[in-house]
Design an enzyme around this catalytic site. Structure first.
Site, PDB file in Angstrom:
ATOM      1  N   GLY A 295      51.617  77.887  27.545  1.00  0.00           N
ATOM      2  CA  GLY A 295      52.422  76.849  27.827  1.00  0.00           C
ATOM      3  C   GLY A 295      52.298  76.616  29.355  1.00  0.00           C
ATOM      4  O   GLY A 295      53.180  75.432  29.615  1.00  0.00           O
TER       5      GLY A 295
ATOM      6  N   GLY B 217      46.097  77.941  26.530  1.00  0.00           N
ATOM      7  CA  GLY B 217      45.344  77.246  26.019  1.00  0.00           C
ATOM      8  C   GLY B 217      44.842  75.768  26.678  1.00  0.00           C
ATOM      9  O   GLY B 217      43.776  75.877  27.532  1.00  0.00           O
ATOM     10  N   ARG B 218      45.744  75.027  26.711  1.00  0.00           N
ATOM     11  CA  ARG B 218      45.779  73.749  27.468  1.00  0.00           C
ATOM     12  C   ARG B 218      45.250  73.878  29.114  1.00  0.00           C
ATOM     13  O   ARG B 218      44.365  73.174  29.311  1.00  0.00           O
ATOM     14  CB  ARG B 218      46.898  73.133  27.603  1.00  0.00           C
ATOM     15  CG  ARG B 218      47.301  71.955  28.631  1.00  0.00           C
ATOM     16  CD  ARG B 218      48.827  71.598  28.451  1.00  0.00           C
ATOM     17  NE  ARG B 218      49.456  72.075  27.111  1.00  0.00           N
ATOM     18  CZ  ARG B 218      49.667  71.235  26.117  1.00  0.00           C
ATOM     19  NH1 ARG B 218      49.555  69.670  26.212  1.00  0.00           N
ATOM     20  NH2 ARG B 218      50.474  71.550  25.074  1.00  0.00           N
TER      21      ARG B 218
ATOM     22  N   ARG C  45      47.825  62.422  20.853  1.00  0.00           N
ATOM     23  CA  ARG C  45      48.938  63.076  21.739  1.00  0.00           C
ATOM     24  C   ARG C  45      49.706  61.912  22.106  1.00  0.00           C
ATOM     25  O   ARG C  45      51.050  61.933  22.062  1.00  0.00           O
ATOM     26  CB  ARG C  45      48.381  64.029  22.763  1.00  0.00           C
ATOM     27  CG  ARG C  45      47.945  65.344  22.114  1.00  0.00           C
ATOM     28  CD  ARG C  45      47.424  66.361  23.286  1.00  0.00           C
ATOM     29  NE  ARG C  45      48.774  66.703  23.904  1.00  0.00           N
ATOM     30  CZ  ARG C  45      49.250  66.329  25.146  1.00  0.00           C
ATOM     31  NH1 ARG C  45      48.613  65.327  25.913  1.00  0.00           N
ATOM     32  NH2 ARG C  45      50.462  66.811  25.614  1.00  0.00           N
TER      33      ARG C  45
ATOM     34  N   TYR D 114      53.431  62.696  20.913  1.00  0.00           N
ATOM     35  CA  TYR D 114      54.359  63.313  21.745  1.00  0.00           C
ATOM     36  C   TYR D 114      54.902  62.295  22.654  1.00  0.00           C
ATOM     37  O   TYR D 114      55.078  62.876  23.705  1.00  0.00           O
ATOM     38  CB  TYR D 114      53.673  64.483  22.405  1.00  0.00           C
ATOM     39  CG  TYR D 114      52.955  65.706  21.411  1.00  0.00           C
ATOM     40  CD1 TYR D 114      53.793  66.251  20.652  1.00  0.00           C
ATOM     41  CD2 TYR D 114      51.644  65.766  21.491  1.00  0.00           C
ATOM     42  CE1 TYR D 114      53.233  67.111  19.890  1.00  0.00           C
ATOM     43  CE2 TYR D 114      50.916  66.734  20.768  1.00  0.00           C
ATOM     44  CZ  TYR D 114      51.818  67.221  19.787  1.00  0.00           C
ATOM     45  OH  TYR D 114      51.196  68.345  19.058  1.00  0.00           O
TER      46      TYR D 114
ATOM     47  N   CYS E 233      44.460  50.389  13.097  1.00  0.00           N
ATOM     48  CA  CYS E 233      45.568  49.214  12.465  1.00  0.00           C
ATOM     49  C   CYS E 233      46.650  49.645  12.728  1.00  0.00           C
ATOM     50  O   CYS E 233      47.532  50.145  11.512  1.00  0.00           O
ATOM     51  CB  CYS E 233      45.026  49.069  11.186  1.00  0.00           C
ATOM     52  SG  CYS E 233      43.390  48.309  10.794  1.00  0.00           S
ATOM     53  N   GLU E 234      47.091  50.037  13.867  1.00  0.00           N
ATOM     54  CA  GLU E 234      48.355  50.520  14.361  1.00  0.00           C
ATOM     55  C   GLU E 234      48.940  49.869  15.602  1.00  0.00           C
ATOM     56  O   GLU E 234      48.171  50.070  16.300  1.00  0.00           O
ATOM     57  CB  GLU E 234      48.782  52.026  14.335  1.00  0.00           C
ATOM     58  CG  GLU E 234      48.195  52.937  13.157  1.00  0.00           C
ATOM     59  CD  GLU E 234      49.056  53.105  12.031  1.00  0.00           C
ATOM     60  OE1 GLU E 234      50.404  52.951  12.571  1.00  0.00           O
ATOM     61  OE2 GLU E 234      48.928  53.675  10.924  1.00  0.00           O
TER      62      GLU E 234
HETATM   63  C1  LIG Z   1      50.157  76.608  21.387  1.00  0.00           C
HETATM   64  C2  LIG Z   1      50.424  78.126  21.522  1.00  0.00           C
HETATM   65  C3  LIG Z   1      49.749  78.551  22.710  1.00  0.00           C
HETATM   66  C4  LIG Z   1      49.010  77.629  23.693  1.00  0.00           C
HETATM   67  O1  LIG Z   1      49.995  76.462  24.389  1.00  0.00           O
HETATM   68  P1  LIG Z   1      49.338  75.679  25.522  1.00  0.00           P
HETATM   69  O2  LIG Z   1      50.296  74.974  25.912  1.00  0.00           O
HETATM   70  O3  LIG Z   1      48.164  75.279  24.992  1.00  0.00           O
HETATM   71  O4  LIG Z   1      49.051  76.942  26.780  1.00  0.00           O
HETATM   72  C5  LIG Z   1      50.112  79.923  23.105  1.00  0.00           C
HETATM   73  N1  LIG Z   1      50.670  80.845  22.281  1.00  0.00           N
HETATM   74  C6  LIG Z   1      51.403  80.372  20.813  1.00  0.00           C
HETATM   75  C7  LIG Z   1      52.023  81.132  20.239  1.00  0.00           C
HETATM   76  C8  LIG Z   1      51.152  79.045  20.720  1.00  0.00           C
HETATM   77  O5  LIG Z   1      51.689  78.430  19.846  1.00  0.00           O
END
Ligand SMILES: *Cc1c(COP(=O)(O)O)cnc(C)c1O
Length: 490
Positions: free
Chosen positions: A292, A336-337, A382, A386, A413-414
């Site tokens: 996150g 991740g992100r 996204r 979101y 088409c939105e």
């Molecule tokens: C989505 C998720 C992540 C990665 O979140 P990011 O915002 O991409 O860093 C890590 N752990 C769990 C359990 C997730 O669901």
């Protein structure tokens, strides 16, 4: 070179979006390290011009700066390892594959010393095929199928993150049946939720993920009144012959910019580990604090370097360990992100443009320019899902024209098919121009769809100044690949 014209502020612009002095400038922090503008005004990725990339590979095109991806992976690995070295003997970083999982990206993460988190049997299959050591793979999910759990057990993944009491009992039985042992992390919900620039702390959990730390009031669905689902699950996991309880896990949300939310979650979970020690005489070996970590999508986002977040978190963890008289478990995180997002940008070709009169908040009217591009919600859902904000710049050239408030929209088409809700772009941007949207590496390719039978874009990786396709563009023929009615010949 062109002379930038400062944009007059539009009354339609959101408060966070200032009128720029130069709409062609590349705002620092938004772009992969290899992105620049050359003397001809073209956006470049490691020296490769956007028009050349577009000509060779087509648009829309997801361009990944592989070197940038790898550098971010290394920064997490070294930052967290260093911050937790003295306290806990280091830390492990799991790349959250769900943000952008391909054979290549899984391989990059592993080569940089990261482990890989997967969230389904499909993601697990990708990580395994990429050659990631099964012992370094985690499997997540709130509702894993028997096939997924069995695949994980057969592959010998390092950890299965168990989400509920129901799943724990089911997995224990499945492993016993197969004569295997399940390596289990329990996903806890510590009642800390990230809300981008802030976090909130709650007692109860009203969501599909995880085992609450708060005592249950009912005896339904595995709950024991007066005991927390988390403690019921720990007792069950310790009692199950076929389960190796490695530790606990929590994940508090996404786009988190400060360490205090992570720190509070860690503290609550460590308090729980102290309780487990008191109750069972067991010190669990591993603690995963989830992902996150936030990134910059627009100029208002200011993420901190991984090493800073890690140092602040290590401080909080140390204080909690001392207070609770606990030894440090092995710490892991799951960004991740923050690894894949900033490494990517999407190139689009501009088609139709138009200017409309829009109602302003104070009852007047103001011009809003619409710029439609050759992709949309099918390559980046996204903004629709979101309300996510992005920005964009002209990528084939700079311009003398005045910048005006613009909405970049797709071709679906939105009416909600928006890619960039508000951005100042040169007024002369028109058909055939290129637009680049930064920070599109994460949650775009993996969420792409074929809505309106659009074909999904190619993904190109740039490393060492050379570009190569890692995911080819979908063809219209691909659209028929699953049509199975034998009366409709292909
Ligand atoms: C989505 C998720 C992540 C990665 O979140 P990011 O915002 O991409 O860093 C890590 N752990 C769990 C359990 C997730 O669901």
């Amino acid at each position: 070179m062109t002379t930038p014209q400062p944009a007059p502020a539009s009354p339609l612009a959101p408060a966070w979006l200032p009128a720029p002095g130069d709409a062609d400038a590349l705002v620092p922090g938004l772009w992969a390290a290899g992105v620049d503008r050359d003397d001809a005004g073209r956006l470049t990725v490691q020296g490769l011009g956007a028009p050349d990339l577009a000509a060779e590979f087509g648009t829309p095109l997801l361009v990944l700066d592989e070197d940038d991806f790898r550098a971010r992976a290394r920064a997490f690995r070294s930052g967290f390892d260093a911050a937790f070295a003295d306290l806990c003997g280091g830390a492990d970083v799991y790349y959250a594959g769900k943000s952008l999982l391909t054979l290549s990206t899984a391989r990059w993460a592993a080569e940089e010393g990261l482990r890989v988190d997967t969230a389904s049997g499909g993601e697990l299959a990708v990580a395994l095929r990429a050659g990631v050591d099964p012992a370094h793979i985690g499997l997540h999910g709130n509702n894993k199928s028997d096939a997924e759990l069995t695949a994980a057990l057969e592959a010998g993944v390092g950890r299965i993150i168990v989400d509920s009491i129901d799943e724990l009992e089911h997995l224990a039985a499945l492993a016993a049946e197969q004569g295997r042992r399940a390596p289990v992390m329990l996903r806890l919900t510590p009642g800390v939720h990230a809300h981008t620039h802030d976090f909130i702390a709650t007692a109860h959990e009203d969501q599909k993920f995880g085992l609450s730390l708060a005592p249950a009031t009912t005896d339904r669905d595995g709950n024991v009144a007066g005991r927390s689902p988390a403690s019921v699950a720990v007792a069950a996991a310790l009692a199950a012959e076929s389960v190796d309880l490695l530790g606990v896990h929590c994940h508090i949300g996404s786009q988190i910019f400060e360490a205090d939310g992570f720190g509070l979650a860690a503290e609550r979970v460590l308090e729980f580990l102290a309780q487990v020690k008191a109750e069972h005489g067991v010190e669990l070996a591993e603690l995963d604090l989830g992902g996150g970590h936030g990134i910059a999508y627009t100029a208002v986002d200011a993420p901190r370097p991984p090493a800073e977040i890690a140092a602040a978190l290590a401080d909080d963890v140390q204080k909690a360990l001392e207070r609770l008289q606990l030894a440090c478990p092995r710490i892991s995180i799951e960004p991740g992100r923050a690894i894949s997002g900033p490494a990517g940008l999407t190139l689009y070709t501009v088609g139709v443009t138009k200017t409309v009169d829009a109602d302003t908040p104070d009852g007047g009217t103001a011009a809003r320019r619409y710029v439609a591009v050759d992709g949309g919600m099918s390559d980046n859902p996204r903004p629709v899902l979101y309300d996510a904000d992005y920005t964009a710049v002209s990528a084939a050239r700079t311009s003398d024209a005045q910048a005006v408030l613009t909405r970049v929209v797709g071709k679906h088409c939105e009416s909600g098919d928006v890619l960039v809700r508000d951005v100042y772009l040169p007024e002369d941007l028109g058909r055939g121009d290129l637009l680049a949207v930064p920070a599109t590496g994460a949650y775009t390719h993996v969420m792409a769809s074929n809505y309106n039978a659009l074909t999904r874009p190619a993904v190109v990786a740039v490393a060492g100044g050379r570009a190569r396709v890692i995911i080819r563009r979908e063809t219209q023929e691909d659209l028929f690949a699953r049509e199975a009615d034998p009366r409709l010949g292909r």
